[in-house]
Design a protein around this motif. Structure first.
Motif, mmCIF file in Angstrom:
data_model
loop_
_atom_site.group_PDB
_atom_site.id
_atom_site.type_symbol
_atom_site.label_atom_id
_atom_site.label_comp_id
_atom_site.label_asym_id
_atom_site.label_seq_id
_atom_site.Cartn_x
_atom_site.Cartn_y
_atom_site.Cartn_z
ATOM 1 N N ASN A 235 -4.619 2.713 -8.610
ATOM 2 C CA ASN A 235 -6.011 2.257 -8.670
ATOM 3 C C ASN A 235 -6.125 0.735 -8.812
ATOM 4 O O ASN A 235 -6.945 0.222 -9.573
ATOM 5 C CB ASN A 235 -6.753 2.944 -9.819
ATOM 6 C CG ASN A 235 -6.865 4.440 -9.603
ATOM 7 O OD1 ASN A 235 -7.112 4.896 -8.490
ATOM 8 N ND2 ASN A 235 -6.659 5.216 -10.660
ATOM 9 N N CYS A 236 -5.264 0.034 -8.066
ATOM 10 C CA CYS A 236 -5.312 -1.431 -8.069
ATOM 11 C C CYS A 236 -6.486 -1.959 -7.244
ATOM 12 O O CYS A 236 -6.838 -3.133 -7.349
ATOM 13 C CB CYS A 236 -4.016 -2.000 -7.501
ATOM 14 S SG CYS A 236 -2.536 -1.558 -8.413
ATOM 15 N N MET A 237 -7.050 -1.085 -6.412
ATOM 16 C CA MET A 237 -8.127 -1.502 -5.520
ATOM 17 C C MET A 237 -9.411 -0.786 -5.907
ATOM 18 O O MET A 237 -9.400 0.197 -6.644
ATOM 19 C CB MET A 237 -7.752 -1.181 -4.062
ATOM 20 C CG MET A 237 -6.415 -1.738 -3.626
ATOM 21 S SD MET A 237 -6.027 -1.399 -1.898
ATOM 22 C CE MET A 237 -7.144 -2.527 -1.055
ATOM 23 N N THR A 238 -10.528 -1.286 -5.398
ATOM 24 C CA THR A 238 -11.802 -0.620 -5.643
ATOM 25 C C THR A 238 -11.784 0.747 -4.960
ATOM 26 O O THR A 238 -10.976 1.011 -4.063
ATOM 27 C CB THR A 238 -12.968 -1.438 -5.089
ATOM 28 O OG1 THR A 238 -12.854 -1.519 -3.660
ATOM 29 C CG2 THR A 238 -12.977 -2.841 -5.681
ATOM 30 N N LYS A 239 -12.689 1.618 -5.364
ATOM 31 C CA LYS A 239 -12.747 2.955 -4.787
ATOM 32 C C LYS A 239 -13.077 2.898 -3.300
ATOM 33 O O LYS A 239 -12.549 3.680 -2.498
ATOM 34 C CB LYS A 239 -13.778 3.800 -5.536
ATOM 35 C CG LYS A 239 -13.440 4.018 -7.014
ATOM 36 C CD LYS A 239 -14.470 4.890 -7.703
ATOM 37 C CE LYS A 239 -14.217 4.973 -9.201
ATOM 38 N NZ LYS A 239 -12.907 5.539 -9.535
ATOM 39 N N ARG A 240 -13.958 1.968 -2.923
ATOM 40 C CA ARG A 240 -14.289 1.814 -1.502
ATOM 41 C C ARG A 240 -13.073 1.410 -0.700
ATOM 42 O O ARG A 240 -12.750 2.012 0.338
ATOM 43 C CB ARG A 240 -15.393 0.772 -1.333
ATOM 44 C CG ARG A 240 -15.884 0.611 0.109
ATOM 45 C CD ARG A 240 -16.556 -0.721 0.340
ATOM 46 N NE ARG A 240 -15.614 -1.823 0.246
ATOM 47 C CZ ARG A 240 -15.945 -3.107 0.377
ATOM 48 N NH1 ARG A 240 -17.208 -3.437 0.577
ATOM 49 N NH2 ARG A 240 -15.036 -4.057 0.278
ATOM 50 N N ASP A 241 -12.371 0.386 -1.176
ATOM 51 C CA ASP A 241 -11.223 -0.129 -0.431
ATOM 52 C C ASP A 241 -10.096 0.905 -0.360
ATOM 53 O O ASP A 241 -9.394 1.016 0.651
ATOM 54 C CB ASP A 241 -10.722 -1.425 -1.069
ATOM 55 C CG ASP A 241 -11.712 -2.571 -0.895
ATOM 56 O OD1 ASP A 241 -12.726 -2.356 -0.209
ATOM 57 O OD2 ASP A 241 -11.477 -3.654 -1.453
ATOM 58 N N LYS A 242 -9.912 1.666 -1.443
ATOM 59 C CA LYS A 242 -8.890 2.719 -1.433
ATOM 60 C C LYS A 242 -9.221 3.770 -0.381
ATOM 61 O O LYS A 242 -8.341 4.200 0.377
ATOM 62 C CB LYS A 242 -8.794 3.365 -2.812
ATOM 63 C CG LYS A 242 -7.810 4.537 -2.871
ATOM 64 C CD LYS A 242 -7.766 5.152 -4.266
ATOM 65 C CE LYS A 242 -6.821 6.365 -4.301
ATOM 66 N NZ LYS A 242 -6.755 6.971 -5.657
ATOM 67 N N ALA A 243 -10.489 4.173 -0.309
ATOM 68 C CA ALA A 243 -10.901 5.173 0.674
ATOM 69 C C ALA A 243 -10.691 4.663 2.093
ATOM 70 O O ALA A 243 -10.226 5.400 2.973
ATOM 71 C CB ALA A 243 -12.374 5.544 0.451
ATOM 72 N N LEU A 334 -7.420 -4.443 4.266
ATOM 73 C CA LEU A 334 -6.023 -4.093 4.543
ATOM 74 C C LEU A 334 -5.079 -5.228 4.134
ATOM 75 O O LEU A 334 -3.967 -4.977 3.663
ATOM 76 C CB LEU A 334 -5.849 -3.750 6.019
ATOM 77 C CG LEU A 334 -6.572 -2.475 6.481
ATOM 78 C CD1 LEU A 334 -6.467 -2.306 7.990
ATOM 79 C CD2 LEU A 334 -6.006 -1.248 5.780
ATOM 80 N N GLN A 335 -5.503 -6.460 4.321
ATOM 81 C CA GLN A 335 -4.686 -7.592 3.884
ATOM 82 C C GLN A 335 -4.536 -7.602 2.365
ATOM 83 O O GLN A 335 -3.472 -7.933 1.842
ATOM 84 C CB GLN A 335 -5.302 -8.904 4.371
ATOM 85 C CG GLN A 335 -5.146 -9.130 5.863
ATOM 86 C CD GLN A 335 -5.872 -10.373 6.365
ATOM 87 O OE1 GLN A 335 -6.818 -10.847 5.716
ATOM 88 N NE2 GLN A 335 -5.459 -10.892 7.497
ATOM 89 N N LYS A 336 -5.599 -7.229 1.672
ATOM 90 C CA LYS A 336 -5.539 -7.140 0.215
ATOM 91 C C LYS A 336 -4.531 -6.060 -0.202
ATOM 92 O O LYS A 336 -3.743 -6.261 -1.126
ATOM 93 C CB LYS A 336 -6.920 -6.814 -0.334
ATOM 94 C CG LYS A 336 -7.008 -6.809 -1.850
ATOM 95 C CD LYS A 336 -8.352 -6.259 -2.328
ATOM 96 C CE LYS A 336 -9.509 -7.040 -1.758
ATOM 97 N NZ LYS A 336 -10.823 -6.516 -2.208
ATOM 98 N N MET A 337 -4.572 -4.925 0.484
ATOM 99 C CA MET A 337 -3.628 -3.849 0.202
ATOM 100 C C MET A 337 -2.192 -4.317 0.409
ATOM 101 O O MET A 337 -1.309 -4.058 -0.428
ATOM 102 C CB MET A 337 -3.921 -2.658 1.118
ATOM 103 C CG MET A 337 -2.939 -1.494 1.002
ATOM 104 S SD MET A 337 -3.112 -0.334 2.384
ATOM 105 C CE MET A 337 -2.367 -1.275 3.750
ATOM 106 N N GLU A 338 -1.938 -5.013 1.518
ATOM 107 C CA GLU A 338 -0.592 -5.502 1.814
ATOM 108 C C GLU A 338 -0.135 -6.522 0.771
ATOM 109 O O GLU A 338 1.029 -6.513 0.349
ATOM 110 C CB GLU A 338 -0.559 -6.116 3.213
ATOM 111 C CG GLU A 338 -0.733 -5.104 4.330
ATOM 112 C CD GLU A 338 -0.703 -5.749 5.699
ATOM 113 O OE1 GLU A 338 -0.758 -6.993 5.775
ATOM 114 O OE2 GLU A 338 -0.642 -5.015 6.699
#
Length: 410
Positions: A235-243, A334-338
Protein backbone atom coordinates in the motif's frame (compact mmCIF):
# COMPACT_ATOMS: atom_id res chain seq x y z
CA UNK A 1 20.78 32.90 4.94
CA UNK A 2 21.40 33.04 1.21
CA UNK A 3 19.09 35.62 -0.40
CA UNK A 4 17.02 34.74 -3.44
CA UNK A 5 17.84 36.04 -6.85
CA UNK A 6 15.00 37.64 -8.79
CA UNK A 7 14.65 34.58 -11.02
CA UNK A 8 14.45 32.28 -7.98
CA UNK A 9 11.74 34.49 -6.47
CA UNK A 10 9.71 34.47 -9.68
CA UNK A 11 10.03 30.68 -10.02
CA UNK A 12 8.95 30.17 -6.40
CA UNK A 13 5.92 32.45 -6.74
CA UNK A 14 4.94 30.86 -10.07
CA UNK A 15 4.99 27.47 -8.38
CA UNK A 16 2.90 28.81 -5.49
CA UNK A 17 0.38 30.17 -8.00
CA UNK A 18 0.09 26.71 -9.56
CA UNK A 19 -0.53 25.21 -6.11
CA UNK A 20 -3.34 27.72 -5.52
CA UNK A 21 -5.01 26.42 -8.68
CA UNK A 22 -5.07 22.97 -7.04
CA UNK A 23 -2.70 21.26 -9.41
CA UNK A 24 -1.82 17.75 -8.23
CA UNK A 25 1.31 17.15 -6.16
CA UNK A 26 2.84 15.13 -8.98
CA UNK A 27 2.30 17.98 -11.47
CA UNK A 28 3.83 20.46 -9.03
CA UNK A 29 6.87 18.18 -8.62
CA UNK A 30 7.29 17.99 -12.40
CA UNK A 31 7.22 21.77 -12.74
CA UNK A 32 9.61 22.16 -9.81
CA UNK A 33 12.13 19.94 -11.60
CA UNK A 34 11.75 21.98 -14.81
CA UNK A 35 12.11 25.24 -12.85
CA UNK A 36 15.28 23.88 -11.22
CA UNK A 37 16.76 23.27 -14.68
CA UNK A 38 15.96 26.86 -15.66
CA UNK A 39 17.44 28.20 -12.42
CA UNK A 40 20.64 26.19 -12.91
CA UNK A 41 20.94 27.59 -16.44
CA UNK A 42 20.54 31.12 -15.03
CA UNK A 43 23.34 30.46 -12.56
CA UNK A 44 25.63 29.12 -15.30
CA UNK A 45 24.94 32.21 -17.41
CA UNK A 46 25.23 34.50 -14.35
CA UNK A 47 21.75 35.88 -15.00
CA UNK A 48 19.89 37.13 -11.92
CA UNK A 49 16.52 38.05 -13.46
CA UNK A 50 14.13 36.43 -15.93
CA UNK A 51 15.13 37.88 -19.29
CA UNK A 52 14.50 37.16 -22.96
CA UNK A 53 18.11 35.98 -23.22
CA UNK A 54 17.59 33.41 -20.45
CA UNK A 55 14.38 32.09 -22.00
CA UNK A 56 16.00 31.98 -25.43
CA UNK A 57 18.92 29.91 -24.14
CA UNK A 58 16.50 27.64 -22.27
CA UNK A 59 14.50 26.97 -25.45
CA UNK A 60 17.63 26.17 -27.47
CA UNK A 61 18.19 22.86 -25.67
CA UNK A 62 15.32 20.70 -26.88
CA UNK A 63 17.25 17.52 -27.62
CA UNK A 64 16.39 14.19 -26.05
CA UNK A 65 18.89 13.45 -23.27
CA UNK A 66 19.22 9.81 -24.36
CA UNK A 67 19.24 9.99 -28.16
CA UNK A 68 20.64 13.49 -28.59
CA UNK A 69 18.00 14.10 -31.27
CA UNK A 70 15.58 17.02 -31.36
CA UNK A 71 12.43 16.33 -29.34
CA UNK A 72 9.19 18.11 -30.24
CA UNK A 73 7.72 17.02 -26.90
CA UNK A 74 10.59 18.57 -24.93
CA UNK A 75 10.24 21.76 -26.97
CA UNK A 76 6.52 21.96 -26.16
CA UNK A 77 7.19 21.37 -22.46
CA UNK A 78 9.79 24.13 -22.33
CA UNK A 79 7.56 26.56 -24.21
CA UNK A 80 4.86 25.76 -21.66
CA UNK A 81 7.25 26.56 -18.79
CA UNK A 82 8.23 29.89 -20.33
CA UNK A 83 4.59 30.84 -21.00
CA UNK A 84 3.64 30.14 -17.37
CA UNK A 85 6.49 32.26 -16.03
CA UNK A 86 5.84 35.12 -18.46
CA UNK A 87 2.15 35.15 -17.53
CA UNK A 88 3.02 35.42 -13.83
CA UNK A 89 5.46 38.26 -14.47
CA UNK A 90 2.84 40.16 -16.50
CA UNK A 91 -0.26 39.46 -14.39
CA UNK A 92 0.91 38.30 -10.96
CA UNK A 93 -0.86 35.01 -11.65
CA UNK A 94 -0.24 32.06 -13.96
CA UNK A 95 -2.32 31.66 -17.09
CA UNK A 96 -2.73 27.90 -17.42
CA UNK A 97 -4.66 28.03 -20.69
CA UNK A 98 -2.92 26.42 -23.64
CA UNK A 99 -1.40 28.77 -26.21
CA UNK A 100 -1.67 28.17 -29.96
CA UNK A 101 2.12 28.17 -30.16
CA UNK A 102 3.89 27.20 -33.36
CA UNK A 103 1.56 24.38 -34.35
CA UNK A 104 2.03 23.29 -37.93
CA UNK A 105 -1.51 24.38 -38.88
CA UNK A 106 -0.75 27.90 -37.65
CA UNK A 107 2.25 28.10 -39.97
CA UNK A 108 0.18 27.76 -43.15
CA UNK A 109 -0.03 31.30 -44.54
CA UNK A 110 -2.16 30.73 -47.63
CA UNK A 111 -5.85 31.25 -46.90
CA UNK A 112 -6.77 28.91 -49.73
CA UNK A 113 -4.62 26.09 -48.40
CA UNK A 114 -5.94 26.60 -44.87
CA UNK A 115 -9.48 26.38 -46.26
CA UNK A 116 -8.63 23.10 -47.99
CA UNK A 117 -7.31 21.69 -44.71
CA UNK A 118 -10.44 22.80 -42.82
CA UNK A 119 -12.65 21.18 -45.46
CA UNK A 120 -10.67 17.93 -45.17
CA UNK A 121 -10.98 17.87 -41.38
CA UNK A 122 -14.75 18.39 -41.60
CA UNK A 123 -14.99 15.40 -43.95
CA UNK A 124 -13.05 13.25 -41.47
CA UNK A 125 -15.38 14.30 -38.67
CA UNK A 126 -18.43 13.57 -40.83
CA UNK A 127 -17.01 10.11 -41.58
CA UNK A 128 -16.75 9.56 -37.80
CA UNK A 129 -12.99 8.99 -37.88
CA UNK A 130 -11.50 8.59 -34.39
CA UNK A 131 -10.15 11.88 -32.91
CA UNK A 132 -6.58 10.57 -32.48
CA UNK A 133 -6.59 9.39 -36.11
CA UNK A 134 -7.89 12.78 -37.26
CA UNK A 135 -5.01 14.40 -35.39
CA UNK A 136 -2.47 12.21 -37.22
CA UNK A 137 -4.06 12.80 -40.64
CA UNK A 138 -4.41 16.54 -40.03
CA UNK A 139 -0.74 16.88 -39.11
CA UNK A 140 0.72 15.09 -42.14
CA UNK A 141 -1.63 16.93 -44.54
CA UNK A 142 -0.71 20.24 -42.90
CA UNK A 143 2.95 19.51 -43.63
CA UNK A 144 2.01 18.70 -47.23
CA UNK A 145 0.41 22.15 -47.47
CA UNK A 146 3.56 23.74 -46.02
CA UNK A 147 5.53 21.86 -48.67
CA UNK A 148 3.19 23.35 -51.30
CA UNK A 149 3.87 26.84 -49.96
CA UNK A 150 7.63 26.29 -50.11
CA UNK A 151 7.20 25.19 -53.73
CA UNK A 152 5.12 28.36 -54.36
CA UNK A 153 2.04 26.31 -55.25
CA UNK A 154 -1.16 28.27 -54.74
CA UNK A 155 -3.26 25.08 -54.71
CA UNK A 156 -2.83 21.41 -53.94
CA UNK A 157 -3.82 20.69 -57.53
CA UNK A 158 -0.48 22.14 -58.68
CA UNK A 159 1.33 19.12 -57.24
CA UNK A 160 2.98 17.13 -60.01
CA UNK A 161 4.83 13.87 -60.64
CA UNK A 162 7.61 13.31 -58.11
CA UNK A 163 6.23 15.76 -55.57
CA UNK A 164 4.83 13.12 -53.22
CA UNK A 165 8.12 11.22 -53.19
CA UNK A 166 9.94 14.50 -52.54
CA UNK A 167 7.45 15.31 -49.77
CA UNK A 168 8.15 12.04 -47.93
CA UNK A 169 11.87 12.84 -48.09
CA UNK A 170 11.03 16.39 -46.94
CA UNK A 171 9.46 14.95 -43.78
CA UNK A 172 12.57 12.86 -43.11
CA UNK A 173 15.03 15.66 -43.85
CA UNK A 174 13.29 18.10 -41.51
CA UNK A 175 12.87 15.56 -38.73
CA UNK A 176 9.12 16.16 -38.54
CA UNK A 177 8.17 12.49 -38.40
CA UNK A 178 9.60 9.09 -37.58
CA UNK A 179 9.03 6.27 -40.12
CA UNK A 180 6.31 4.74 -37.94
CA UNK A 181 4.49 8.08 -37.70
CA UNK A 182 4.71 8.63 -41.45
CA UNK A 183 3.33 5.13 -42.03
CA UNK A 184 0.36 5.81 -39.77
CA UNK A 185 -0.40 9.00 -41.73
CA UNK A 186 -0.17 7.58 -45.26
CA UNK A 187 -3.83 6.51 -45.31
CA UNK A 188 -4.85 10.04 -44.40
CA UNK A 189 -2.59 11.49 -47.08
CA UNK A 190 -4.11 9.17 -49.68
CA UNK A 191 -7.60 10.10 -48.53
CA UNK A 192 -6.73 13.79 -48.97
CA UNK A 193 -5.23 13.42 -52.46
CA UNK A 194 -8.25 11.45 -53.68
CA UNK A 195 -10.40 14.54 -53.05
CA UNK A 196 -8.77 16.12 -56.14
CA UNK A 197 -9.53 14.17 -59.36
CA UNK A 198 -6.75 15.88 -61.35
CA UNK A 199 -3.99 14.66 -59.00
CA UNK A 200 -5.42 11.44 -57.57
CA UNK A 201 -2.91 9.51 -59.69
CA UNK A 202 -0.19 10.88 -57.35
CA UNK A 203 -1.37 8.36 -54.77
CA UNK A 204 0.68 5.86 -56.81
CA UNK A 205 3.79 7.55 -55.38
CA UNK A 206 2.81 6.76 -51.81
CA UNK A 207 4.99 3.94 -50.45
CA UNK A 208 3.16 0.75 -49.52
CA UNK A 209 5.29 0.58 -46.40
CA UNK A 210 8.30 2.25 -44.86
CA UNK A 211 11.28 0.52 -43.24
CA UNK A 212 10.84 0.05 -39.51
CA UNK A 213 13.47 -0.72 -36.95
CA UNK A 214 12.51 -3.76 -34.90
CA UNK A 215 13.97 -4.01 -31.42
CA UNK A 216 13.49 -6.51 -28.65
CA UNK A 217 10.90 -4.73 -26.56
CA UNK A 218 11.91 -4.11 -22.96
CA UNK A 219 9.52 -5.59 -20.41
CA UNK A 220 9.68 -6.16 -16.68
CA UNK A 221 12.09 -8.87 -15.52
CA UNK A 222 11.13 -11.38 -12.82
CA UNK A 223 12.92 -9.32 -10.12
CA UNK A 224 11.08 -6.24 -11.42
CA UNK A 225 7.72 -8.02 -11.10
CA UNK A 226 8.58 -9.16 -7.56
CA UNK A 227 9.46 -5.57 -6.60
CA UNK A 228 6.27 -4.23 -8.21
CA UNK A 229 4.11 -6.78 -6.38
CA UNK A 230 5.75 -5.79 -3.10
CA UNK A 231 5.01 -2.10 -3.74
CA UNK A 232 1.38 -2.82 -4.61
CA UNK A 233 0.88 -5.15 -1.63
CA UNK A 234 2.51 -2.74 0.83
CA UNK A 235 0.00 0.00 0.00
CA UNK A 236 2.79 2.41 -0.93
CA UNK A 237 0.49 4.00 -3.51
CA UNK A 238 -2.94 5.58 -3.35
CA UNK A 239 -5.92 3.29 -3.89
CA UNK A 240 -6.59 4.87 -7.28
CA UNK A 241 -3.03 4.42 -8.49
CA UNK A 242 -2.89 0.83 -7.20
CA UNK A 243 -6.08 -0.02 -9.10
CA UNK A 244 -4.71 1.56 -12.29
CA UNK A 245 -1.42 -0.34 -12.04
CA UNK A 246 -3.07 -3.72 -11.41
CA UNK A 247 -5.59 -3.16 -14.23
CA UNK A 248 -2.93 -2.29 -16.81
CA UNK A 249 -0.42 -4.92 -15.70
CA UNK A 250 -2.93 -7.76 -15.93
CA UNK A 251 -5.04 -6.74 -18.93
CA UNK A 252 -2.63 -4.85 -21.18
CA UNK A 253 -5.23 -2.11 -21.55
CA UNK A 254 -4.21 1.09 -23.35
CA UNK A 255 -3.91 4.19 -21.17
CA UNK A 256 -6.56 6.11 -23.09
CA UNK A 257 -9.04 3.26 -22.65
CA UNK A 258 -8.37 3.11 -18.91
CA UNK A 259 -9.07 6.86 -18.72
CA UNK A 260 -12.34 6.36 -20.62
CA UNK A 261 -13.82 3.69 -18.32
CA UNK A 262 -17.11 4.90 -16.87
CA UNK A 263 -18.65 3.72 -13.63
CA UNK A 264 -21.54 2.38 -15.69
CA UNK A 265 -19.14 0.22 -17.75
CA UNK A 266 -18.55 -2.06 -14.77
CA UNK A 267 -21.07 -4.88 -14.41
CA UNK A 268 -20.44 -6.09 -10.87
CA UNK A 269 -23.01 -8.90 -11.03
CA UNK A 270 -21.54 -10.43 -14.21
CA UNK A 271 -17.98 -9.46 -13.20
CA UNK A 272 -17.22 -7.76 -16.52
CA UNK A 273 -15.84 -4.39 -17.60
CA UNK A 274 -17.14 -3.26 -20.98
CA UNK A 275 -14.57 -1.33 -23.01
CA UNK A 276 -14.92 0.46 -26.34
CA UNK A 277 -11.40 0.97 -27.63
CA UNK A 278 -10.72 4.49 -28.81
CA UNK A 279 -8.02 3.45 -31.27
CA UNK A 280 -9.98 0.73 -33.07
CA UNK A 281 -13.58 1.48 -32.11
CA UNK A 282 -13.96 -2.21 -31.20
CA UNK A 283 -15.84 -3.30 -28.08
CA UNK A 284 -14.18 -5.78 -25.75
CA UNK A 285 -15.25 -7.33 -22.46
CA UNK A 286 -12.67 -7.67 -19.70
CA UNK A 287 -13.22 -10.18 -16.90
CA UNK A 288 -13.38 -8.43 -13.55
CA UNK A 289 -10.62 -10.41 -11.86
CA UNK A 290 -10.35 -10.51 -8.11
CA UNK A 291 -7.03 -8.63 -8.00
CA UNK A 292 -7.87 -5.43 -9.84
CA UNK A 293 -11.61 -5.81 -9.22
CA UNK A 294 -11.11 -5.60 -5.44
CA UNK A 295 -8.67 -2.71 -5.93
CA UNK A 296 -11.23 -0.80 -8.03
CA UNK A 297 -13.96 -1.43 -5.45
CA UNK A 298 -11.66 -0.26 -2.65
CA UNK A 299 -10.92 2.94 -4.58
CA UNK A 300 -14.60 3.67 -5.28
CA UNK A 301 -15.73 3.00 -1.71
CA UNK A 302 -12.87 4.48 0.28
CA UNK A 303 -10.99 7.09 -1.73
CA UNK A 304 -12.75 8.28 -4.89
CA UNK A 305 -13.98 11.89 -4.44
CA UNK A 306 -17.72 12.42 -4.11
CA UNK A 307 -18.19 14.08 -7.48
CA UNK A 308 -20.51 14.07 -10.49
CA UNK A 309 -17.97 12.68 -12.94
CA UNK A 310 -19.21 9.60 -14.81
CA UNK A 311 -15.67 8.32 -15.22
CA UNK A 312 -14.07 5.75 -12.92
CA UNK A 313 -10.63 7.30 -12.50
CA UNK A 314 -10.67 11.01 -11.64
CA UNK A 315 -8.20 13.59 -10.41
CA UNK A 316 -7.31 13.45 -6.72
CA UNK A 317 -7.75 17.23 -6.38
CA UNK A 318 -10.44 19.58 -7.61
CA UNK A 319 -11.61 19.86 -10.27
CA UNK A 320 -12.43 16.13 -10.06
CA UNK A 321 -12.40 15.56 -13.79
CA UNK A 322 -11.38 12.47 -15.74
CA UNK A 323 -7.67 11.70 -15.98
CA UNK A 324 -6.03 13.11 -19.12
CA UNK A 325 -7.18 11.12 -22.14
CA UNK A 326 -3.78 11.30 -23.85
CA UNK A 327 -2.38 8.92 -21.22
CA UNK A 328 -0.02 11.42 -19.58
CA UNK A 329 -1.62 10.93 -16.16
CA UNK A 330 -1.40 7.14 -16.47
CA UNK A 331 2.28 7.41 -17.42
CA UNK A 332 2.94 9.42 -14.25
CA UNK A 333 1.23 6.72 -12.15
CA UNK A 334 3.27 3.92 -13.74
CA UNK A 335 6.50 5.90 -13.39
CA UNK A 336 5.73 6.36 -9.71
CA UNK A 337 5.21 2.61 -9.37
CA UNK A 338 8.54 1.91 -11.09
CA UNK A 339 10.36 4.44 -8.92
CA UNK A 340 8.99 2.92 -5.69
CA UNK A 341 9.98 -0.53 -6.97
CA UNK A 342 13.51 0.70 -7.72
CA UNK A 343 13.13 0.04 -11.45
CA UNK A 344 15.20 2.20 -13.75
CA UNK A 345 13.47 3.24 -16.99
CA UNK A 346 16.55 4.86 -18.49
CA UNK A 347 16.92 4.27 -22.23
CA UNK A 348 13.63 2.41 -22.51
CA UNK A 349 9.97 3.27 -22.89
CA UNK A 350 7.67 3.58 -19.93
CA UNK A 351 3.95 3.88 -19.46
CA UNK A 352 1.10 1.73 -20.73
CA UNK A 353 3.14 0.61 -23.75
CA UNK A 354 5.39 -1.34 -21.39
CA UNK A 355 2.52 -2.82 -19.34
CA UNK A 356 0.73 -3.77 -22.56
CA UNK A 357 3.74 -5.60 -23.92
CA UNK A 358 4.38 -7.12 -20.52
CA UNK A 359 0.83 -8.52 -20.28
CA UNK A 360 1.15 -10.00 -23.78
CA UNK A 361 4.51 -11.54 -22.91
CA UNK A 362 3.09 -13.16 -19.77
CA UNK A 363 0.28 -14.71 -21.82
CA UNK A 364 2.77 -15.81 -24.47
CA UNK A 365 4.98 -17.56 -21.90
CA UNK A 366 1.86 -19.22 -20.49
CA UNK A 367 1.28 -20.68 -23.97
CA UNK A 368 -1.87 -18.68 -24.65
CA UNK A 369 -2.56 -18.80 -28.39
CA UNK A 370 -1.86 -15.76 -30.53
CA UNK A 371 -5.55 -15.54 -31.42
CA UNK A 372 -6.59 -15.38 -27.76
CA UNK A 373 -3.91 -12.80 -26.97
CA UNK A 374 -5.21 -10.75 -29.89
CA UNK A 375 -8.76 -10.98 -28.51
CA UNK A 376 -7.70 -9.89 -25.02
CA UNK A 377 -5.70 -6.91 -26.33
CA UNK A 378 -8.46 -5.93 -28.74
CA UNK A 379 -6.51 -6.28 -32.01
CA UNK A 380 -8.65 -6.69 -35.12
CA UNK A 381 -5.85 -8.55 -36.95
CA UNK A 382 -4.37 -11.49 -34.99
CA UNK A 383 -1.14 -11.16 -36.99
CA UNK A 384 -0.45 -7.82 -35.30
CA UNK A 385 0.25 -9.70 -32.08
CA UNK A 386 3.38 -11.24 -33.63
CA UNK A 387 5.24 -8.10 -32.52
CA UNK A 388 4.99 -9.38 -28.95
CA UNK A 389 7.30 -12.25 -29.86
CA UNK A 390 10.07 -9.69 -29.56
CA UNK A 391 9.35 -9.20 -25.85
CA UNK A 392 10.90 -12.53 -25.01
CA UNK A 393 14.49 -13.29 -25.98
CA UNK A 394 14.04 -17.04 -25.31
CA UNK A 395 11.14 -17.26 -27.74
CA UNK A 396 13.08 -15.15 -30.24
CA UNK A 397 16.02 -17.54 -29.91
CA UNK A 398 13.78 -20.53 -30.58
CA UNK A 399 12.71 -18.92 -33.86
CA UNK A 400 16.25 -18.75 -35.29
CA UNK A 401 17.24 -20.98 -38.18
CA UNK A 402 19.98 -23.59 -37.69
CA UNK A 403 23.33 -23.05 -39.35
CA UNK A 404 23.69 -24.79 -42.71
CA UNK A 405 25.36 -28.19 -42.60
CA UNK A 406 29.11 -28.08 -42.59
CA UNK A 407 29.33 -24.56 -41.17
CA UNK A 408 31.67 -24.38 -38.20
CA UNK A 409 30.34 -23.03 -34.89
CA UNK A 410 33.73 -21.58 -34.01
Amino acid sequence: MHSETKIQEILRKTLESLKEKEYSEETIRRYRRKFNVLNKLAQNLDIQEPTDKLFSEYLKDCNNVYTGEFSVLKQRQRIRVVNLIRSFIENGDVDTSRKPGNAVTNRIKSERLRTELDKYIRLLVDDEIQPNTICTYKRIVAYLLLYCEEKSYSSVEELGPGDICDFILYLYDHGYFKPTTISSGLSGLKRFLLLYPDIKNLTMELPSHLPRERKIIEIYSEPDIDAINKVLNDNCMTKRDKAICLLLLETGLRAVDACNIKLSDIDWSKEIIYIKQQKTGHAISLPLRKSYGNAIADYILNERPDCKSKYLFVRALAPFSRLEGDGASIRVVLQKMEKLAGISNDARSTGSRTTRHNAASVMLRSEVTMGNISAVLGHHDPNVVSVYLSTDDKIMASCTLPLPGGVSHE
